[in-house]
Design a protein around this motif. Structure first.
Motif, short mmCIF file in Angstrom:
data_model
loop_
_atom_site.label_atom_id
_atom_site.label_comp_id
_atom_site.label_asym_id
_atom_site.label_seq_id
_atom_site.Cartn_x
_atom_site.Cartn_y
_atom_site.Cartn_z
N ILE A 345 45.14 43.55 54.42
CA ILE A 345 45.02 44.61 55.43
C ILE A 345 43.60 45.18 55.49
O ILE A 345 43.04 45.36 56.57
N THR A 346 43.00 45.43 54.34
CA THR A 346 41.66 46.03 54.32
C THR A 346 40.55 45.00 54.46
O THR A 346 39.41 45.37 54.70
N THR A 347 40.85 43.72 54.29
CA THR A 347 39.89 42.61 54.22
C THR A 347 38.90 42.80 53.06
O THR A 347 37.76 42.33 53.12
N ALA A 348 39.33 43.48 52.00
CA ALA A 348 38.50 43.66 50.81
C ALA A 348 38.70 42.49 49.86
O ALA A 348 39.70 41.77 49.92
N THR A 349 37.75 42.33 48.95
CA THR A 349 37.83 41.34 47.88
C THR A 349 37.96 42.08 46.56
O THR A 349 37.31 43.10 46.35
N ASN A 350 38.79 41.56 45.67
CA ASN A 350 38.95 42.17 44.36
C ASN A 350 38.13 41.45 43.29
O ASN A 350 37.16 41.97 42.79
N TYR A 351 38.50 40.22 42.98
CA TYR A 351 37.82 39.49 41.91
C TYR A 351 37.61 38.04 42.33
O TYR A 351 38.40 37.48 43.09
N CYS A 352 36.53 37.44 41.81
CA CYS A 352 36.20 36.04 42.14
C CYS A 352 35.81 35.28 40.88
O CYS A 352 35.27 35.85 39.92
N LEU A 353 36.08 34.00 40.91
CA LEU A 353 35.51 33.04 39.96
C LEU A 353 34.68 32.05 40.76
O LEU A 353 35.13 31.56 41.79
N TYR A 354 33.45 31.77 40.30
CA TYR A 354 32.69 30.71 40.96
C TYR A 354 32.47 29.58 39.97
O TYR A 354 32.76 29.69 38.78
N ASP A 355 31.94 28.48 40.47
CA ASP A 355 31.96 27.21 39.74
C ASP A 355 31.44 27.29 38.31
O ASP A 355 32.05 26.75 37.39
N GLU A 356 30.31 27.97 38.07
CA GLU A 356 29.75 28.00 36.72
C GLU A 356 30.55 28.90 35.78
O GLU A 356 30.31 28.92 34.58
N GLN A 357 31.51 29.66 36.33
CA GLN A 357 32.39 30.48 35.49
C GLN A 357 33.65 29.73 35.08
O GLN A 357 34.42 30.25 34.28
N ILE A 358 33.87 28.55 35.64
CA ILE A 358 35.00 27.73 35.21
C ILE A 358 34.55 26.97 33.97
O ILE A 358 33.87 25.94 34.04
N LYS A 359 34.90 27.49 32.81
CA LYS A 359 34.38 26.97 31.54
C LYS A 359 35.22 25.84 30.97
O LYS A 359 34.75 25.08 30.12
N ASN A 360 36.45 25.73 31.43
CA ASN A 360 37.37 24.79 30.80
C ASN A 360 37.93 23.79 31.80
O ASN A 360 38.50 24.18 32.82
N GLY A 386 41.77 27.03 26.75
CA GLY A 386 41.45 26.11 27.85
C GLY A 386 41.87 26.59 29.22
O GLY A 386 41.99 25.79 30.15
N VAL A 387 42.08 27.91 29.36
CA VAL A 387 42.58 28.45 30.62
C VAL A 387 41.55 29.42 31.19
O VAL A 387 40.98 30.25 30.47
N ASN A 388 41.33 29.35 32.48
CA ASN A 388 40.46 30.28 33.19
C ASN A 388 41.33 31.37 33.81
O ASN A 388 42.38 31.08 34.39
N TYR A 389 40.89 32.62 33.71
CA TYR A 389 41.71 33.75 34.16
C TYR A 389 41.08 34.44 35.35
O TYR A 389 39.88 34.74 35.37
N LEU A 390 41.90 34.70 36.39
CA LEU A 390 41.48 35.45 37.57
C LEU A 390 42.37 36.67 37.70
O LEU A 390 43.59 36.54 37.86
N GLN A 391 41.78 37.83 37.66
CA GLN A 391 42.55 39.07 37.70
C GLN A 391 42.99 39.39 39.13
O GLN A 391 42.25 39.19 40.08
N LEU A 392 44.21 39.87 39.26
CA LEU A 392 44.71 40.40 40.52
C LEU A 392 44.57 41.92 40.54
O LEU A 392 44.29 42.54 39.51
N SER A 393 44.77 42.51 41.71
CA SER A 393 44.62 43.95 41.86
C SER A 393 45.97 44.59 42.19
O SER A 393 46.74 44.05 42.99
N PRO A 394 46.25 45.76 41.63
CA PRO A 394 47.49 46.45 41.97
C PRO A 394 47.48 47.00 43.40
O PRO A 394 48.51 47.48 43.88
N ARG A 395 46.35 46.91 44.09
CA ARG A 395 46.27 47.38 45.48
C ARG A 395 46.98 46.43 46.44
O ARG A 395 47.28 46.80 47.57
N GLY A 396 47.26 45.20 46.02
CA GLY A 396 48.00 44.26 46.87
C GLY A 396 47.30 44.01 48.19
O GLY A 396 46.18 43.51 48.23
N SER A 397 47.94 44.37 49.29
CA SER A 397 47.36 44.16 50.61
C SER A 397 46.23 45.14 50.90
O SER A 397 45.49 44.97 51.87
N GLY A 398 46.11 46.19 50.07
CA GLY A 398 45.12 47.22 50.29
C GLY A 398 45.65 48.43 51.04
O GLY A 398 44.98 49.46 51.08
#
Length: 464
Positions: A345-360, A386-398
């Motif tokens: 709804i808000t078109t906001a971004t919460n968290y991202c992983l980019y290629d060099e952050q994928i360690k495993n 061996g797992v990469n973690y991406l956090q979600l936000s409790p704001r959901g749709s915003g």
């Protein structure tokens, strides 16, 4: 439900005094720049305004709109070119993964990108974005031109084209992707500097150029395909549990705003009729929301009502390594890759992983990403296992209204995955998907498989 399906919402967020020191103060959104020469530039010079940002991950940043990538820095500029004037842009290649100057229509439709690797350097300088060139060379300046008019089939070198409009108004964004480690957000380079030669031959630079271009000192406008009220009405259809998430998580290529609304909500905002599915629907390959021509995207709607933990498994395309001040710019399948959690709804971004952050990755080159709220994170969703973690936000749709609790606004999520500047020989890029339903066929293992799981079930897999 409203019958108006397009509304431009003016973002009224107030910039801090630091961001305005070079461009004057005040609160009139329609005012133009009157520069005081004795005021030094702190964060931006007078041509540039702070723009989209998702640095906090909360979705609450005042400029967190248009689904920005948290590993990218954005600045905007809106101005008017005097009739008959010529505009020159002098710049320095930043120490970063990528940079660009992109022109737009007033509605946020992308027009043209002045792309780093295509910009010829000044004499004695080096373009560090050419494969094989030294990324750390200290002689790194360029000169470009701004041209008002249609984008030609064969663009002139070092020329940024912007649409010819009434009053010669121009909107553009300056992007810097992943500055080198220990460098500032601009990649230790100054902002692109504008020089204006008026029709009478007089040349304006610095603050005088900003004044003659009537630079707006407000952030760029937020542009949406439909109003928030209409979005909420479509969301509240609740066609099934977790709607508008797919009950079987599915990736779809991003096309025009109208197309994406149609696919997400299963409702055509033009015909005002429901649709059964995205696959087979006609699409328009014109992205809005201030997207860059250098990226293409796939998105997937998910809901914690269908599973509190998301598991993603796929292959990472080879990308250029730049963060650690790597000396050479290499030819790779994709310039940059990322995956982000976002608010619909808000078109906001919460968290991202980019290629060099994928360690495993495993022995076959596959990564595993687990996405959840922190309290639902499995104990083995760690680098050590061996797992990469991406956090979600409790704001959901915003959307944070009390009336949104019953229909699951806090549970909704949208993943967006980017492919930036793929090599033409890399056939599995997002850019090669031309219609909904082709995503997996075209991208294969580079489109991650997704499934809902739980903290307990994932922990049962053990470590490594």
């Amino acid at each position: 439900m409203k019958n108006t399906f397009k509304l431009n919402i003016v973002l009224t967020a107030v910039l801090t005094s630091v961001g305005l020191t070079a461009c004057g103060g005040g609160s009139d959104d329609n005012s133009t720049v009157t520069v005081q020469p004795e005021q030094p530039s702190a964060l931006t010079d007078c041509m540039w305004q702070n723009s989209f940002s998702s640095k906090s991950g909360t979705g609450e940043d005042p400029l967190n709109i248009a689904f920005p990538d948290s590993n990218v820095n954005y600045w905007s500029s809106e101005f008017a070119v005097p009739e008959g004037a010529k505009v020159t842009i002098d710049g320095d290649y930043p120490y970063s993964r990528h940079f660009s100057l992109v022109s737009y229509t007033a509605e946020g439709l992308r027009v043209n990108s002045l792309l780093d690797s295509t910009i010829a350097p000044n004499k004695g300088s080096v373009n560090p974005f050419i494969p094989g060139n030294n990324r750390l060379d200290k002689s790194r300046s360029y000169t470009a031109q701004l041209e008002l008019g249609e984008l030609p089939e064969n663009p002139v070198e070092n020329t940024l084209y912007a649409p010819k409009t009434e009053g010669n108004k121009v909107a553009m964004l300056y992007r810097v992707y992943v500055p080198n480690k220990n460098m500032d957000e601009k990649g230790n380079a100054s902002f692109p500097r504008f020089k204006v030669q008026l029709a009478n031959g007089e040349v304006k630079t610095g603050n005088d150029a900003c004044n003659v271009l009537q630079v707006k000192r407000t952030p760029i406008q937020k542009t949406t395909t439909i109003s928030e009220a209409t979005s909420l009405a479509l969301f509240n259809q609740q066609l099934h549990e977790g709607f508008p998430a797919q009950q079987i998580p599915t990736w779809y290529k991003a096309f025009s705003g109208v197309d994406n609304i149609k696919c997400i909500y299963k409702f055509d905002p033009v015909t005002k009729k429901p649709i059964d599915k995205c696959e087979g629907q006609p699409v328009t390959p014109k992205l809005n929301y201030w997207a860059t021509p250098d990226n293409e995207y796939v998105f997937a709607m998910t809901s914690r009502r269908l599973g509190k933990v998301m598991e993603l498994r796929g292959k990472l395309p080879p990308t250029v390594k730049t963060l650690n001040n790597d000396p050479l710019f290499e030819k790779t399948d994709v310039r940059y890759w990322s995956i982000c959690s976002n608010e619909l709804i808000t078109t906001a971004t919460n968290y991202c992983l980019y290629d060099e952050q994928i360690k495993n990755v495993d022995k076959d080159g596959f990564y595993t990403i687990v996405a959840s709220l922190p309290e639902d994170r499995p104990a083995n969703a760690t680098e050590a296992c061996g797992v990469n973690y991406l956090q979600l936000s409790p704001r959901g749709s915003g959307y944070m209204g009390e009336d949104g609790k019953a229909v699951g606004h806090g549970d909704l999520g949208i993943f967006i995955m980017r492919n930036l500047l793929p090599d033409p020989e890399f056939k599995q890029a997002v850019q090669n998907v031309k219609a909904w339903g082709e995503e997996k066929t075209v991208m294969g293992d580079y489109l991650p498989d997704m499934k809902y799981t739980s903290k307990e079930d994932f922990e049962a897999k053990g470590c490594n």
